[in-house]
Design a protein around this motif. Structure first.
Motif, mmCIF file in Angstrom:
data_model
loop_
_atom_site.group_PDB
_atom_site.id
_atom_site.type_symbol
_atom_site.label_atom_id
_atom_site.label_comp_id
_atom_site.label_asym_id
_atom_site.label_seq_id
_atom_site.Cartn_x
_atom_site.Cartn_y
_atom_site.Cartn_z
ATOM 1 N N ASP A 105 0.465 -0.542 0.058
ATOM 2 C CA ASP A 105 -0.402 -0.034 -0.376
ATOM 3 C C ASP A 105 0.831 1.022 0.005
ATOM 4 N N HIS A 122 -0.241 2.497 -5.886
ATOM 5 C CA HIS A 122 -1.740 3.219 -6.533
ATOM 6 C C HIS A 122 -1.616 4.554 -6.191
ATOM 7 N N HIS A 152 -4.137 6.810 -5.229
ATOM 8 C CA HIS A 152 -4.743 6.928 -3.647
ATOM 9 C C HIS A 152 -6.452 8.079 -3.872
ATOM 10 N N ARG A 166 -10.256 3.224 -8.112
ATOM 11 C CA ARG A 166 -9.037 3.417 -8.880
ATOM 12 C C ARG A 166 -8.139 3.096 -8.966
ATOM 13 N N GLY A 205 -3.068 -1.007 -10.048
ATOM 14 C CA GLY A 205 -1.878 -0.496 -9.510
ATOM 15 C C GLY A 205 -0.844 -1.340 -9.978
ATOM 16 N N SER A 218 -2.593 -5.565 -10.392
ATOM 17 C CA SER A 218 -3.244 -4.695 -9.111
ATOM 18 C C SER A 218 -5.190 -3.837 -9.639
ATOM 19 N N HIS A 261 -7.771 -0.827 -7.260
ATOM 20 C CA HIS A 261 -8.199 -0.781 -6.021
ATOM 21 C C HIS A 261 -9.408 -0.037 -6.264
ATOM 22 N N SER A 306 -11.528 1.931 -3.005
ATOM 23 C CA SER A 306 -11.709 2.714 -1.407
ATOM 24 C C SER A 306 -13.426 3.192 -1.177
ATOM 25 N N PHE A 316 -8.098 -5.376 -4.273
ATOM 26 C CA PHE A 316 -7.804 -4.096 -2.896
ATOM 27 C C PHE A 316 -8.611 -3.515 -2.817
ATOM 28 N N GLU A 339 -9.037 0.112 0.446
ATOM 29 C CA GLU A 339 -9.262 0.361 1.053
ATOM 30 C C GLU A 339 -10.281 1.415 1.896
ATOM 31 N N TYR A 386 -11.613 -9.548 -1.585
ATOM 32 C CA TYR A 386 -11.109 -8.382 -1.272
ATOM 33 C C TYR A 386 -9.608 -8.227 -0.940
#
Length: 1008
Positions: A95, A162, A164, A169, A172, A192, A194, A196, A252, A254, A275
């Protein structure tokens, strides 16, 4: 053997790492060297479970050729003898924003501004700026020399980067921390995907809440799936194309805390995605639920500083949860490891990455094994990003990313000498750097009497010169075996003594210049070897003595969750809410969470216990039909309709209002969306199981939704900036309902056609729309409306719309002018959930009267008294009593307004709302008549488990005071030992109301 292996490895890695620059022309002569190195006689930790003593590591062109005890070293190899040293795989962080542009948030992203309803992004992209699957980290990446150096010094050799920014997102990139250009540092440009719960830099109005984010993310998955199955005629959506491309990559997510972690996994389960979730460091507080997700975690090592509680008033504002988290957070990773949850460790969330090793060693001191720690920094992150054939271990064919250390990597006195990244050496400390720490007698120009003390770390010694009582901190430079010291013996002058010299078997020696220009010789003879103090170790051991984890993790939490018991309540006055009415001196038997028997002279089964109800009143638990407790957000006001959002996404089981309302006899709460838009979100019904998880609280199969009328909907109090979003008038609200329900009818029909002969005939699959799906459930009679309402004209309007489009309004809530159209409501079977005597708080309620509930009751309407307020909910029994005073409602009927009638409005009266055999054992034992202002619960039971007991509550208050003072004393000790502290900040639980708006970026509530 060597020749074959060398050829094989070169073939495997050709173009990816070894010769990636060949497509780039050079200005000058080519000088290609094999870069072949051998490291011999080292303790080589090839992976967390394997150590080779006196081993050899052979690398060439950035690739490991061989590792073992019997390695043949070819001629021309640079050999380094590492006897007594260790070799570890370089670390991996999953991360990171290393090498990516800084995310700069527009000021519009927070605070009040004119609504931006549509995306401002140019191009054939999706409709929402916060959905950015087209972001490609590999195209944004550019090595950052300064940040790369700091990460390498910590021992990292590769990071997953990646952008943020946003909810989705993009992809990555896995990059190495070399100082080479991006095309050589890039290991995997599509490693990857991403996600959030943050909008990031998006200034678009929707979504405004976390539940809106969750709904938007779900809809994006469905839209992408639909888009992949269509012929794209009439629409090109680059965002959905990019989304489908990244769906095959490791995903992933967050998150910031334990509940957002669980929320993310819930979305993943629904979408068929597992995830990998970055947590916030509080996972230990809900470990069993997190383990059940089967998610791999990325865990930070950011532990909070102690609070400065020197002032008792400051100490008073620190909550029990804050105190206990400070004490228990360092043990979080050990708890995760002990639960066999796969996890990687990250530097993310650290205010200062230089604290990484200090904090990680604290985690080890709290029980994290070194093997698990190494796994979490090497093999597990490599596996999670599918790079375990390249990174994370020291094996033939792997990238030559490794560390050379002085001892065990996790020891406090360990030195990371070198970090080799893709076969290139980066020096932190010279391998042959001398350890000159110790105490020396200092002689300058033949005059003894001074003392030189060298402490700190080998790689960064700290110096102190003591001349009699004068303590001087000199400027010092140590390079290999050469040392330079400059200092001023007299602080009042600028006279500086300059000494330069070298290490000797006896200590240090050299020459120098005094302030008057005299050339001198000097020596520093070692008198005492440096020894690390043990004081800090003692403090650390004391800090491991922690309190217990409680559920929920707040004041009045339980170490053990209440369980359903076999209980016989004897000789109580039982308010049945059934045709039997009120039973005197009756017994109620509870078994397996249900009411087993109601009568007199009942016998207690074996293993049960008896509660004496003599002189007391036993009732069913209060049900609050309109509540906003136990939520992280209440409004998704970004659009006119938010039928797609779910209150179940934002349930907060840690809200202390759950416990407070149990103390007032409430056992269930209907959690409604707010009133920011005409069509709100899907409601949730919870049982107040204090300490339980979200799934424990939720009552399944209760499908309701919040609508709203009036000032809040048209945003008449939002100021001149809010003159954009439709509707702006009450007649516009009516049009919203017509438009949306007509679309919902068409939507339902399209699916009916497709699932009929349409699919066989090759018809285009309809796009799944979560908003219209919820509205079509209303049309099908599968979801019930609760409508925020005040003014007679608007209430008549919605009843007319419902009649026209053949759907039903289940309940008007607030309904303060219900007495004006009670006959019309009764004719349609619409219930009323109202306040007992609230009025005059805005223009819409100027004609409210305290007789409203009674008048609706006398007209035959099912009437409930609700709270819409966390404080009022603790006294709903008294609110019900007001209907007896205002309008002469019979006592038993008044009591039903907070028990059986809400159950009827929610269509759960088959299991809740009365004391009847077979129903849920949600019971309250009152010390007096339940409608009395003196009544208070002795205990409150939910499904046979006692979640509030007044006597235990008193004991809890004493225990909380003791626990708080115990931790405060530890914090005072931390400050006395010179540890960093933070200033206490007041933390109050949020009391939500219908009109509260909280943005995704902010905790600022904006009300009327």
């Amino acid at each position: 053997m060597y020749k074959q292996l060398s050829t094989l490895v070169a073939g495997i890695m050709l173009g990816s790492l070894c010769y990636g620059q060949e497509t780039f022309p050079r200005n000058g002569a080519y000088d290609e060297r094999p870069g072949r190195y051998a490291f011999i006689n080292a303790s080589i930790i090839t992976d967390p479970k394997t150590t080779i003593s006196n081993g050899t590591l052979l690398i060439e062109n950035g690739i490991i050729l061989e590792v073992g005890k019997q390695v043949k070293i070819p001629a021309g190899t640079v050999v380094t003898d590492l006897k007594g040293k260790y070799i570890y795989p370089s670390l991996i962080d999953l991360d990171s924003d290393y090498g990516l542009p800084e995310v700069k948030r527009d000021n519009r992203a927070t605070g009040r501004q004119a609504p931006q309803l549509e995306s401002g992004k140019k191009g054939a992209f999706g409709w929402n700026q916060a959905i950015q699957p087209e972001t490609d980290a590999s195209k944004l990446f550019s090595p950052d020399p300064k940040k790369g150096e700091s990460l390498r010094k910590l021992g990292f050799g590769a990071v997953l980067v990646h952008a943020h920014d946003g909810i989705v997102r993009g992809n990555g990139a896995l990059v190495s921390l070399t100082d080479e250009p991006a095309n050589k540092a890039l290991i995997n440009g599509r490693a990857s995907s991403h996600f959030s719960f943050s909008k990031g830099t998006s200034t678009q109005t929707y979504p405004l809440s976390v539940m809106g984010v969750a709904a938007l993310l779900r809809q994006t998955y469905y839209d992408a799936d639909w888009y992949s199955k269509t012929d794209k005629t009439g629409e090109m959506n680059l965002s959905l194309e990019a989304f489908n491309q990244i769906r095959t990559l490791p995903a992933f997510f967050e998150t910031q805390d334990k509940f957002s972690l669980l929320r993310a996994d819930k979305i993943g389960d629904e979408m068929g995605v597992q995830y990998i979730i970055r947590g916030g460091g509080d996972e230990y507080q809900r470990l069993a639920e997190i383990k059940a997700t089967r998610a791999s975690l990325i865990v930070p090592v950011n532990f909070p500083d102690a609070y400065d509680v020197t002032d008792p008033w400051d100490a008073d504002v620190v909550t029990v949860a804050q105190l206990k988290h400070w004490e228990l957070a360092p043990g979080n990773i050990a708890k995760i490891a002990g639960a066999d949850i796969p996890f990687a460790i990250t530097t993310a969330l650290l205010k200062n990455t230089a604290d990484f090793w200090k904090n990680l060693r604290v985690a080890i001191d709290y029980g994290l094994s070194k093997e698990k720690a190494l796994e979490a920094l090497t093999t597990i992150p490599a596996r999670l990003i599918k790079a375990d054939h390249q990174l994370g271990s020291l094996k033939a064919g792997y990238v030559a990313n490794f560390l050379i250390t002085s001892t065990d990597l996790f020891s406090a006195d360990n030195i990371i000498y070198e970090n080799w990244v893709q076969g290139k050496k980066f020096i932190n400390v010279q391998l042959d750097a001398p350890d000159i720490r110790g105490t020396y007698s200092l002689t300058v120009n033949g005059q003894a009497g001074g003392r030189l003390e060298v402490t700190g770390n080998v790689e960064k010694p700290e110096y102190k010169i003591i001349l009699d009582t004068l303590k001087i901190t000199p400027k010092a430079i140590l390079a290999n075996n050469l040392i330079t010291l400059t200092y001023r013996a007299n602080k009042k002058t600028n006279e500086t003594t300059r000494l330069t010299g070298w290490t000797t078997p006896a200590g240090l020696a050299g020459e120098g210049i005094l302030p008057d220009g005299t050339a001198v010789s000097w020596t520093a003879t070692l008198t005492d070897q440096y020894q690390a103090t043990t004081r800090k170790d003692t403090i650390t051991k004391m800090s491991r003595e922690t309190g217990s984890i409680v559920y929920p993790f707040t004041g009045f939490g339980n170490e053990q969750l209440p369980v359903a018991e076999t209980i016989l309540v004897k000789n109580a006055t039982v308010w049945t809410n059934e045709r039997e009415g009120i039973l005197q001196n009756a017994d109620v038997l509870v078994q397996k969470g249900k009411i087993s028997k109601v009568g007199k002279g009942l016998q207690l089964p074996a293993g049960g216990r008896t509660i004496d109800g003599t002189g007391k009143h036993l009732t069913s638990g209060i049900i609050d039909e309109h509540s906003h407790i136990a939520l992280f957000a209440v409004n998704e006001g970004g659009q006119t309709s938010s039928a797609e959002v779910r209150m179940s996404d934002v349930i907060n089981p840690d809200d202390v209002n759950i416990y407070r309302q149990l103390a007032g006899g409430v056992t269930a709460s209907h959690l409604l969306h707010g009133s920011a838009n005409a069509i709100g979100g899907q409601s949730a019904l919870i049982k107040l199981k204090w300490g339980g998880g979200i799934s424990d609280l939720l009552v399944p199969d209760v499908k309701t939704i919040k609508f709203a009328l009036g000032e809040n909907v048209k945003q008449s109090n939002w100021g001149d900036l809010a003159r954009i979003r439709f509707p702006q008038t009450r007649m516009g609200v009516e049009q919203v309902y017509f438009d949306h329900f007509l679309r919902a009818k068409e939507y339902a029909q399209s699916w009916k056609n497709y699932n009929g002969p349409g699919r066989k005939n090759g018809a285009r699959i309809p796009r799944r729309d979560l908003e219209l799906e919820a509205l079509s459930e209303i049309l099908a009679g599968e979801r019930n409306i609760t409508c925020h309402s005040y003014v007679q004209s608007e209430i008549n309007m919605l009843m007319h719309v419902a009649d026209s489009l053949k759907f039903k309004v289940n309940t008007f809530t607030h309904i303060l002018e219900g007495y004006k159209m009670a006959d019309k409501m009764a004719k349609r079977g619409i219930g009323g959930s109202t306040f007992a005597d609230w009025w005059a708080y805005k223009m819409e309620v100027k004609e409210a009267i305290p007789y409203n509930a009674a008048l609706m009751y006398h007209e035959g309407i099912t009437v409930a008294i609700n709270s819409d307020d966390a404080e009022m909910a603790r006294r709903l029994n008294q609110e019900a009593a007001k209907t007896v005073t205002y309008g002469g409602v019979p006592e038993q009927e008044a009591w039903k307004m907070v028990t059986l009638n809400p159950a009827k409005l929610l269509h759960i009266d088959n299991r809740m709302g009365s004391v009847k055999e077979g129903k849920d054992a949600d019971l309250v034992l009152w010390n007096a008549h339940p409608l009395s202002i003196y009544a208070r619960p002795d205990f409150t039971m939910v499904e046979g488990a006692i979640y509030f007991d007044r006597k235990l509550d008193q004991a809890k208050q004493v225990a909380i005071a003791r626990e708080k003072e115990r931790i405060v004393q530890k914090m005072l000790g931390e400050k006395a030992d010179g540890k960093p502290t933070q200033k206490p900040q007041t933390s109050q639980p949020k009391m939500w109301h219908c009109e509260d708006i909280v943005g995704v970026h902010s905790a600022h509530a904006e009300g009327e």
